[in-house]
Design a protein around this motif. Structure first.
Motif, PDB file in Angstrom:
ATOM      1  N   GLU A 263      27.894  -8.551  -7.839  1.00 12.38           N
ATOM      2  CA  GLU A 263      27.822  -7.115  -7.572  1.00 12.38           C
ATOM      3  C   GLU A 263      26.369  -6.661  -7.428  1.00 12.38           C
ATOM      4  OE1 GLU A 263      30.015  -5.211 -10.646  1.00 12.38           O
ATOM      5  OE2 GLU A 263      31.973  -5.961  -9.945  1.00 12.38           O
ATOM      6  N   GLU A 264      25.475  -7.223  -8.238  1.00 12.64           N
ATOM      7  CA  GLU A 264      24.055  -6.897  -8.111  1.00 12.64           C
ATOM      8  C   GLU A 264      23.510  -7.357  -6.757  1.00 12.64           C
ATOM      9  OE1 GLU A 264      22.235  -8.757 -11.432  1.00 12.64           O
ATOM     10  OE2 GLU A 264      22.807  -7.190 -12.864  1.00 12.64           O
ATOM     11  N   ASP A 267      24.317  -4.830  -4.201  1.00 15.64           N
ATOM     12  CA  ASP A 267      23.448  -3.660  -4.325  1.00 15.64           C
ATOM     13  C   ASP A 267      22.063  -3.896  -3.722  1.00 15.64           C
ATOM     14  OD1 ASP A 267      25.326  -2.049  -5.601  1.00 15.64           O
ATOM     15  OD2 ASP A 267      24.801  -2.800  -7.588  1.00 15.64           O
ATOM     16  N   SER A 268      21.568  -5.128  -3.801  1.00 10.62           N
ATOM     17  CA  SER A 268      20.204  -5.416  -3.345  1.00 10.62           C
ATOM     18  C   SER A 268      20.136  -5.866  -1.889  1.00 10.62           C
ATOM     19  CB  SER A 268      19.575  -6.500  -4.230  1.00 10.62           C
ATOM     20  OG  SER A 268      20.228  -7.748  -4.050  1.00 10.62           O
ATOM     21  N   LYS A 292      33.541  -2.348  -3.183  1.00 10.01           N
ATOM     22  CA  LYS A 292      32.190  -2.376  -3.748  1.00 10.01           C
ATOM     23  C   LYS A 292      31.137  -2.239  -2.636  1.00 10.01           C
ATOM     24  CE  LYS A 292      28.735  -2.981  -6.498  1.00 10.01           C
ATOM     25  NZ  LYS A 292      28.264  -1.870  -7.360  1.00 10.01           N
ATOM     26  N   GLU A 295      31.133   1.333  -1.651  1.00 13.69           N
ATOM     27  CA  GLU A 295      30.506   2.145  -2.698  1.00 13.69           C
ATOM     28  C   GLU A 295      28.981   2.019  -2.664  1.00 13.69           C
ATOM     29  OE1 GLU A 295      30.256   2.207  -7.605  1.00 13.69           O
ATOM     30  OE2 GLU A 295      31.845   1.083  -6.584  1.00 13.69           O
ATOM     31  N   ALA A 296      28.500   0.798  -2.382  1.00 15.00           N
ATOM     32  CA  ALA A 296      27.060   0.556  -2.334  1.00 15.00           C
ATOM     33  C   ALA A 296      26.453   0.999  -1.006  1.00 15.00           C
ATOM     34  CB  ALA A 296      26.770  -0.926  -2.566  1.00 15.00           C
ATOM     35  N   LYS A 297      27.296   1.388  -0.043  1.00 13.21           N
ATOM     36  CA  LYS A 297      26.847   1.897   1.267  1.00 13.21           C
ATOM     37  C   LYS A 297      25.979   0.866   1.986  1.00 13.21           C
ATOM     38  CE  LYS A 297      26.952   6.722  -0.263  1.00 13.21           C
ATOM     39  NZ  LYS A 297      27.502   6.440  -1.591  1.00 13.21           N
ATOM     40  N   LYS A 298      26.517  -0.339   2.118  1.00  9.54           N
ATOM     41  CA  LYS A 298      25.783  -1.426   2.755  1.00  9.54           C
ATOM     42  C   LYS A 298      26.364  -1.758   4.133  1.00  9.54           C
ATOM     43  CE  LYS A 298      23.133  -1.953  -0.786  1.00  9.54           C
ATOM     44  NZ  LYS A 298      21.682  -1.646  -0.709  1.00  9.54           N
TER      45      LYS A 298
END
Length: 459
Positions: A263-264, A267-268, A292, A295-298
């Motif tokens: 999950e990290e 995010d990165s 996910k 949610e992280a808008k990637k």
């Protein structure tokens, strides 16, 4: 046409099928735009930051112009392509007008030339398909278009240096940008979906341990990866994540930590590849990973791995598989879908082009004038619903950020915008600008009515 902007931007324009995308790829030194003999393959603008002889600039590839005048053609794709070309010319400091040397001057070339003479930009003609020196003399006829002519061959890399030596001095002065961080690409999926095999195939070596035992990759492994050489090289940081298991009471600390690191990694990342097993289809954990990513808008690319095995065992085709997958994961309908085989190498090279494309989409900058036109046209076609006695009004739209594409809408009342209508506006933006794989966020900002503000001041 707007006045000349002080941006270090070069736009490649011309009628369909003259080799614009091939020239674009040749200048940047790698394949980004799709090159195909079929007309109209490039419909949206493709923008890439690059350099030539240590001169940094942005290069724009545009769709082939179906018609240049302002009258609508009735063909939605042609109209959108022309609109994107108009934006590119407006944004550019210099224009490379591409023609087909072997075809001679066509009526559409003359029409493009007339428009470019009004654009108030330096224009250089790239007479493409001059595959050998004997063809260079055929360029003289193109002098009639009124711009300097350079014989080039995008296919054989002839004449490109001479063209760029003339183009680059016309760019406005600009500071040399600092070296950027590599593009961070996280590859995520359930255990044994083939993440490590996929990365190994990309790297053409066993940099990551591959095993049939689910959960072999416990941690997130970051691997530098470069395509090409010199200034045009494209740098990646590939992140191989542990397979994400479903959490339950029996999950140990290692599984919990692996899930957390995955999950990290999302995010990165700049772009996330969600890898799924073709033989199993999307499972609950795939959908949770997709949520996910949202949610992280990637930026996101969907890849279905082990396609060779599924095709052989079940006889299913991609045209049958894709609608079923899209139905199961409708919230990622904007993400491009690619069928691959890490084992055989099927579509693995193409996956890099897809990742690169999405990376460019998440950094798309929309011209304010065109953005407002698209919003107003969408609202005229499908007016907003009445909420508390009044409809939503949008006074102005502007882009305020990238990664994700962040659009501010200045409105009369934020409470009058339903979630359904906001999704409709986002879908209309995607239809107009592409934005495949890129998340789009709308932020509604209340703007007081001027007449009410004046009454408050007087009272």
């Amino acid at each position: 046409m707007s006045e000349l902007k002080q941006t270090r931007t070069i736009a490649i324009v011309g009628r369909p099928n003259v080799g614009k995308s091939a020239l674009f790829n040749r200048i940047i030194g790698r394949r980004v735009s799709i090159v195909h003999e079929q007309e109209g393959v490039t419909r949206d603008r493709v923008v890439c930051e690059t350099e030539w002889n240590e001169e940094h600039f942005e290069l724009i590839d545009t769709g082939g112009l179906g018609t240049i005048d302002s009258r609508p053609t009735g063909d939605v794709l042609v109209n959108r392509t022309n609109e994107q070309v108009e934006v590119a010319v407006s944004d550019a400091a210099v224009i490379i007008f591409t023609v087909d040397l072997t075809a001679g001057i066509m009526p559409m070339d003359e029409e493009v030339a007339r428009v470019l003479h009004r654009a108030n930009r330096p224009v250089f003609i790239a007479a493409n398909k001059a595959d050998n020196a004997s063809r260079d003399e055929e360029t003289y006829g193109f002098d009639a278009l009124g711009f300097p002519v350079f014989p080039v061959s995008a296919l054989h890399n002839r004449g490109i240096s001479a063209l760029m030596e003339a183009v680059l001095p016309e760019l406005p002065e600009g500071e040399k940008p600092e070296d950027r961080d590599p593009l961070r690409v996280a590859v995520v999926g359930r255990p044994n979906s083939g993440k490590s095999s996929y990365i190994n195939r990309l790297l053409k070596g066993d940099r990551v341990i591959v095993s049939d035992i689910p959960g072999t990759t416990r941690d997130s492994i970051e691997i530098p990866f470069t395509i090409g050489k010199g200034p045009q090289a494209r740098h990646y940081q590939l992140i191989d994540t542990a397979g994400v298991n479903r959490r339950n009471r029996r999950s140990g600390a290692v599984e919990h930590y692996s899930n957390m690191r995955a999950e990290e990694s999302i995010d990165s990342a700049d772009v996330v590849v969600l890898l799924m097993d073709a033989s199993e289809g999307p499972k609950l954990q795939d959908k949770k990973l997709a949520a996910k990513i949202m949610e992280a808008k990637k930026g996101c690319v969907l890849m279905v791995n082990k396609w060779d095995l599924a095709e052989e065992a079940d006889g299913v085709t991609q045209t049958q598989y894709e609608p079923a997958l899209r139905k199961e994961m409708p919230f990622l309908g904007f993400a491009p879908l690619l069928f691959i085989s890490a084992e055989s190498g099927y579509n693995v090279k193409r996956s890099i082009d897809t990742i690169d494309y999405v990376a460019g989409q998440v950094e798309t900058k929309l011209t304010t004038g065109v953005l407002n036109r698209v919003i107003q046209d969408a609202m005229a076609k499908n007016p907003p619903p009445i909420v508390k006695g009044r409809p939503l009004k949008v006074y102005y739209a502007t882009q305020s950020g990238t990664k994700p594409i962040f659009i501010k809408l200045f409105v009369n009342n934020t409470l009058r915008a339903t979630d359904t209508y906001k999704r409709y506006l986002i879908n209309q933006l995607r239809k107009a600008f592409g934005l495949e794989g890129a998340p789009v966020e709308l932020k509604l900002v209340p703007r007081p009515r001027p007449d009410l503000e004046e009454k408050k001041r007087r009272s």
